[in-house]
Design a protein around this motif. Structure first.
Motif, PDB file in Angstrom:
ATOM      1  N   SER A 134      -3.331   9.851   4.109  1.00 51.40           N
ATOM      2  CA  SER A 134      -1.978   9.873   4.631  1.00 51.40           C
ATOM      3  C   SER A 134      -1.017   9.308   3.765  1.00 51.40           C
ATOM      4  O   SER A 134      -0.981   7.620   2.840  1.00 51.40           O
ATOM      5  CB  SER A 134      -2.665   8.758   5.531  1.00 51.40           C
ATOM      6  OG  SER A 134      -3.501   8.954   6.184  1.00 51.40           O
TER       7      SER A 134
ATOM      8  N   ILE B 289       0.953  -1.126  -0.256  1.00 49.34           N
ATOM      9  CA  ILE B 289       0.354  -0.319  -0.010  1.00 49.34           C
ATOM     10  C   ILE B 289       0.963   1.048   0.130  1.00 49.34           C
ATOM     11  O   ILE B 289       1.938   1.349   0.618  1.00 49.34           O
ATOM     12  CB  ILE B 289      -1.404   0.050   1.114  1.00 49.34           C
ATOM     13  CG1 ILE B 289      -1.817  -1.101   1.080  1.00 49.34           C
ATOM     14  CG2 ILE B 289      -1.816   1.410   1.062  1.00 49.34           C
ATOM     15  CD1 ILE B 289      -3.003  -1.175   2.438  1.00 49.34           C
TER      16      ILE B 289
ATOM     17  N   PRO C 102       2.604   7.099   4.941  1.00 49.93           N
ATOM     18  CA  PRO C 102       3.653   7.158   5.056  1.00 49.93           C
ATOM     19  C   PRO C 102       5.090   7.320   4.744  1.00 49.93           C
ATOM     20  O   PRO C 102       5.386   7.572   4.415  1.00 49.93           O
ATOM     21  CB  PRO C 102       3.515   5.166   5.546  1.00 49.93           C
ATOM     22  CG  PRO C 102       2.343   5.319   4.610  1.00 49.93           C
ATOM     23  CD  PRO C 102       1.643   6.129   3.337  1.00 49.93           C
TER      24      PRO C 102
ATOM     25  N   TYR D 187      -3.277   2.036   7.707  1.00 54.45           N
ATOM     26  CA  TYR D 187      -2.299   2.997   7.511  1.00 54.45           C
ATOM     27  C   TYR D 187      -1.010   2.609   8.793  1.00 54.45           C
ATOM     28  O   TYR D 187      -0.073   2.790   8.102  1.00 54.45           O
ATOM     29  CB  TYR D 187      -2.643   5.019   8.115  1.00 54.45           C
ATOM     30  CG  TYR D 187      -1.082   5.121   8.206  1.00 54.45           C
ATOM     31  CD1 TYR D 187      -0.975   5.997   9.656  1.00 54.45           C
ATOM     32  CD2 TYR D 187      -0.898   6.204   7.317  1.00 54.45           C
ATOM     33  CE1 TYR D 187       0.040   7.642   9.057  1.00 54.45           C
ATOM     34  CE2 TYR D 187      -0.242   7.055   7.061  1.00 54.45           C
ATOM     35  CZ  TYR D 187       0.458   7.566   8.248  1.00 54.45           C
ATOM     36  OH  TYR D 187       1.600   8.788   8.309  1.00 54.45           O
TER      37      TYR D 187
ATOM     38  N   ARG E  89      -6.930   4.220   9.825  1.00 57.85           N
ATOM     39  CA  ARG E  89      -5.958   4.532  10.961  1.00 57.85           C
ATOM     40  C   ARG E  89      -5.387   3.532  11.267  1.00 57.85           C
ATOM     41  O   ARG E  89      -4.260   3.061  10.787  1.00 57.85           O
ATOM     42  CB  ARG E  89      -6.582   4.711  11.805  1.00 57.85           C
ATOM     43  CG  ARG E  89      -6.259   5.289  12.966  1.00 57.85           C
ATOM     44  CD  ARG E  89      -6.700   6.362  14.048  1.00 57.85           C
ATOM     45  NE  ARG E  89      -7.532   7.149  14.695  1.00 57.85           N
ATOM     46  CZ  ARG E  89      -8.476   7.368  14.846  1.00 57.85           C
ATOM     47  NH1 ARG E  89      -8.458   6.503  16.173  1.00 57.85           N
ATOM     48  NH2 ARG E  89      -9.107   7.989  15.399  1.00 57.85           N
TER      49      ARG E  89
ATOM     50  N   ARG F 184       6.806   5.274   2.734  1.00 58.77           N
ATOM     51  CA  ARG F 184       6.653   5.189   1.002  1.00 58.77           C
ATOM     52  C   ARG F 184       7.067   6.600   0.572  1.00 58.77           C
ATOM     53  O   ARG F 184       6.694   6.627  -1.033  1.00 58.77           O
ATOM     54  CB  ARG F 184       4.838   5.307   1.183  1.00 58.77           C
ATOM     55  CG  ARG F 184       4.485   4.292   1.616  1.00 58.77           C
ATOM     56  CD  ARG F 184       5.287   2.288   1.174  1.00 58.77           C
ATOM     57  NE  ARG F 184       4.401   1.865   1.372  1.00 58.77           N
ATOM     58  CZ  ARG F 184       5.022   0.726   2.406  1.00 58.77           C
ATOM     59  NH1 ARG F 184       5.486   1.093   3.435  1.00 58.77           N
ATOM     60  NH2 ARG F 184       3.648  -0.141   2.868  1.00 58.77           N
TER      61      ARG F 184
ATOM     62  N   THR G 193      -0.613   4.973   0.103  1.00 62.14           N
ATOM     63  CA  THR G 193      -0.786   6.013   0.420  1.00 62.14           C
ATOM     64  C   THR G 193      -2.458   5.903   0.876  1.00 62.14           C
ATOM     65  O   THR G 193      -2.851   4.976   0.170  1.00 62.14           O
ATOM     66  CB  THR G 193      -0.865   7.637   0.174  1.00 62.14           C
ATOM     67  OG1 THR G 193      -1.716   7.447  -1.657  1.00 62.14           O
ATOM     68  CG2 THR G 193      -0.157   7.795  -0.170  1.00 62.14           C
ATOM     69  N   VAL G 194      -3.496   6.239   1.686  1.00 63.77           N
ATOM     70  CA  VAL G 194      -4.753   5.986   2.887  1.00 63.77           C
ATOM     71  C   VAL G 194      -5.174   6.902   2.240  1.00 63.77           C
ATOM     72  O   VAL G 194      -4.703   7.913   2.806  1.00 63.77           O
ATOM     73  CB  VAL G 194      -3.958   4.798   3.829  1.00 63.77           C
ATOM     74  CG1 VAL G 194      -6.073   4.357   4.088  1.00 63.77           C
ATOM     75  CG2 VAL G 194      -3.987   3.603   3.140  1.00 63.77           C
TER      76      VAL G 194
ATOM     77  N   CYS H 108       0.888  -0.540   7.101  1.00 64.17           N
ATOM     78  CA  CYS H 108       1.768  -0.078   6.210  1.00 64.17           C
ATOM     79  C   CYS H 108       2.339   0.344   6.057  1.00 64.17           C
ATOM     80  O   CYS H 108       3.716   0.315   6.278  1.00 64.17           O
ATOM     81  CB  CYS H 108       0.556  -0.110   5.067  1.00 64.17           C
ATOM     82  SG  CYS H 108       0.446   2.341   4.448  1.00 64.17           S
ATOM     83  N   SER H 109       2.693   1.303   7.026  1.00 58.05           N
ATOM     84  CA  SER H 109       3.619   2.058   7.614  1.00 58.05           C
ATOM     85  C   SER H 109       4.617   1.723   8.559  1.00 58.05           C
ATOM     86  O   SER H 109       6.294   1.330   8.510  1.00 58.05           O
ATOM     87  CB  SER H 109       3.341   3.639   8.594  1.00 58.05           C
ATOM     88  OG  SER H 109       2.490   3.407   9.519  1.00 58.05           O
TER      89      SER H 109
END
Lengths: 498, 167
Positions: free
Chosen positions: B105, A437, B107, A488, A485, B110, A439-440, A491-492
């Protein structure tokens, strides 16, 4: 520095042939028809320097397989040296037309990850050289043991002609064949210099013919239209079957450690090598015809790649979003096992599906009603009161469609990724691992706000817009916040490797 | 979106961005309005239309230009009020939108590369646009304009530092 390699000795021929392809028709016309127009003469003249330069360019082409990168040197006047790190390379594909197969060479397409970088197209290399390149790039091997490659390391899927026929029936490629045929027909008439092309002459007599036809009894007209319609559908599906039989003949999917290899094709034989870590999204589709056969189609998306092999040398076509077959046709109950085999962490058996907002169907229904009323107004003007008869069934259809759609749409957050299913007539399932992923996003239109809903967009890596996002609509707002949330966070926490 | 996430850890844009946006809007408006005014004037004076049509044309011009001017005046302030961003250890989150609202959002892991862009007017106001490039398609570049230049630079540095993975 490792040894510099050159192209296959016969590459010059293929390069010239490629350059000549665009000029083939004018040349033939010029040579074989009398009274050729001036433009054909010029085309025939221009092809000589172009073919020559293609040939020279290939004579000076060199490449090296270094420890961490592929280095390609190209160009006659302007010498370009391009370094492609192995880590960047998504696929190395082979394309062989019958002539290539005759002398055991192939056109090689090196596809890279970044959308900006063009692919490298190498025309042509011997099959051994390609195997060596693939081994270097994907497995870090520096020597080739012939036994390694020929080892049948796990055939995952093999499609006999029967399955391809089913695929043809299920898909709609018939129109592609028809389009090509019409195009060829048009060209043919140009060549022969007919005053009246075939199509023109048919079109000319069509009005009188149609008049005669329409004056027949109504039942006859209706029945013949029905028969023609059915024939057309059957014919299109037959063309579609033929198309798939040619394109995907002998489809075999193999797995060698972390690499997937898909080989297929009757005339043009294609060999795609996809390292499984490069898979961004998996998509399964199921149309009603699929269901009738008990099958599904599975595609995978990687980054970069694609485009036509029209270019010579390094200035490859800009990579496009590429959707590739993982399993064009596979029995539905085999799908979870197949996916787990390809990507061990992916497990789709026994997923817990979360639904959309409970009142989501109402929003779809409202949209349906708007469409119905938009159609009713002009229909009433055209057909008078009778148009009203269509309103009730149309509304019922909109209601059924909205309830069914929402019932069949859902998502699932698993320990390894997110899965989204949608559609009740044509059913699709998209599978993305958290690590892929990018971005969300959470979105709220004014209509969403009024209903206390929101939508989520999950973006994955790709070279072109379209088809690389998962859009989850009509979620309850709190759920949407919660889910985004979570996505995110998941994936982060995971590094992204192409 | 007013909800629990909307705490005071998120930052607003630079207030000068409102003035800058209004000014830019005004310049564009003038560049478009003047030639069309000339066109309308010429039509009113020289064309064979009847009086009502000419009046209608002038009214239309006044109406459209007025509408544009009003939106150009109020929208930047609305945008300032509804845009928020937050940079933390995990990445960047941008909340924006007046009617169509969104929370995007990205990260930190990324972020492929970042740009800090300044148009000529932005330079006068010491503003900048931060553009973050990811490998995504729809959100391949996420941009946030209206930041103070000296705020954008550290954010950019923070987002691209320490990215040893994902070559």
């Amino acid at each position: 520095m490792s040894e510099e390699k050159r192209l296959h000795p016969l590459s010059w021929f293929f390069a010239a042939a490629q350059a000549a392809k665009g000029f083939l028709v004018p040349i033939l016309f010029f040579l074989f028809a009398s009274g050729g127009e001036a433009y054909e003469l010029w085309a025939a003249v221009f092809i000589i320097p172009i073919a020559l330069s293609a040939v020279i360019r290939y004579v000076v082409f060199r490449y090296r397989l270094e420890k961490d990168e592929l280095v390609v040197r190209d160009g006659i006047l302007t010498r370009t040296e391009r370094h492609i790190p192995y880590a960047r390379i998504q696929n190395i594909d082979l394309i062989q037309n019958p002539l290539h197969r005759l002398i055991n060479v192939a056109l090689v397409r090196v596809e890279t990850a970044s959308g900006q970088k063009p692919e490298a197209i190498i025309r042509v290399l011997s099959l051994d050289a390609v195997a060596e390149m693939r081994a270097h790039v994907f497995e870090g091997r520096t020597t080739i043991d012939p036994a390694d490659d020929s080892r049948a390391s796990g055939v995952i899927l093999q499609l006999p002609a029967r399955e391809l026929a089913k695929l043809g029936i299920v898909s709609n490629k018939g129109l592609v064949v028809v389009g090509a045929a019409v195009g060829a027909l048009w060209q043919r008439n140009r060549w022969w210099g007919d005053e009246d092309t075939i199509v023109d002459s048919y079109l000319g007599s069509a009005p009188q013919w149609l008049e005669g036809f329409a004056s027949r009894p109504a039942l006859f007209v209706a029945l013949s239209l029905l028969v023609v319609g059915i024939l057309a559908v059957v014919l299109l599906r037959l063309f579609s079957v033929a198309w798939f039989l040619v394109q995907l003949y002998g489809f075999t999917l193999r797995q060698q450690k972390e690499n997937l290899r898909a080989e297929y094709g009757l005339f043009n034989k294609i060999s795609r090598n996809i390292p499984t870590p490069r898979i961004q999204t998996l998509i399964t589709t199921e149309s009603p015809l699929h269901r009738w056969f008990g099958r599904q189609s599975v595609e995978l998306r990687t980054v970069g790649g694609g485009g036509d092999d029209l270019d010579i040398g390094l200035e490859g076509a800009a990579p496009k979003a590429k959707s590739q077959w993982l399993a064009p046709m596979v029995p539905t109950q085999r799908v979870p096992e197949l996916l787990t085999r390809v990507l061990p962490e992916v497990e789709i058996g026994g997923l817990a599906w979360e639904p959309l907002a409970p009142l989501a169907w109402r929003r779809l229904f409202k949209r349906g009603l708007i469409i119905v009323s938009l159609i009713t107004v002009p229909a009433t003007l055209l057909f008078g009161v009778w148009a009203v008869a269509f309103v009730l069934p149309a509304t019922a259809a909109a209601y059924v469609h909205s309830r069914l759609t929402i019932k069949h749409t859902g998502y699932s957050l698993t320990p390894w990724g997110v899965v989204f299913k949608s559609g009740w007539w044509d059913r699709t399932m998209k599978i993305v691992r958290y690590a892929k992923i990018q971005t969300v996003s959470q979105g709220e239109s004014p209509f969403d706000r009024r209903n206390g809903m929101a939508s989520i967009r999950i973006d994955t890596a790709g070279a072109e817009k379209g088809g690389h996002t998962i859009d989850i609509p009509y979620l309850e707002r709190d759920t949407a916040i919660d889910v985004s949330r979570r996505l995110y966070a998941e994936c982060s926490g995971r590094a992204f490797r192409w | 979106m007013e909800h629990a996430q909307d705490d005071d850890r998120s930052s607003r844009l630079d207030p000068r961005s409102v003035v800058a946006a209004r000014l830019t809007g005004g310049i564009v408006l003038v560049c478009v309005a003047l030639p069309t005014l000339v066109g309308v004037g010429m039509t009113s004076l020289f064309s064979p239309w009847n009086t009502w049509q000419k009046i209608g044309l002038v009214v239309a011009w006044v109406g459209l230009t007025g509408l544009w001017a009003v939106t150009g005046y109020f929208v930047p302030a609305l945008r300032y009020r509804t845009t928020r961003y937050r940079v933390d250890a995990s990445g960047l989150t941008i909340r924006r939108g007046i009617l169509w609202r969104s929370v995007t959002s990205v990260p930190k892991s990324r972020v492929q590369h970042t740009d800090v862009v300044q148009g000529p007017l932005q330079r006068q106001f010491e503003l900048a646009t931060l553009v973050i490039h990811t490998a995504g398609t729809q959100d391949a570049s996420v941009s946030l304009s209206g930041l103070a230049h000296h705020t954008a630079l550290p954010i950019r540095d923070f987002l691209i530092d320490g990215r040893g993975d994902g070559v």
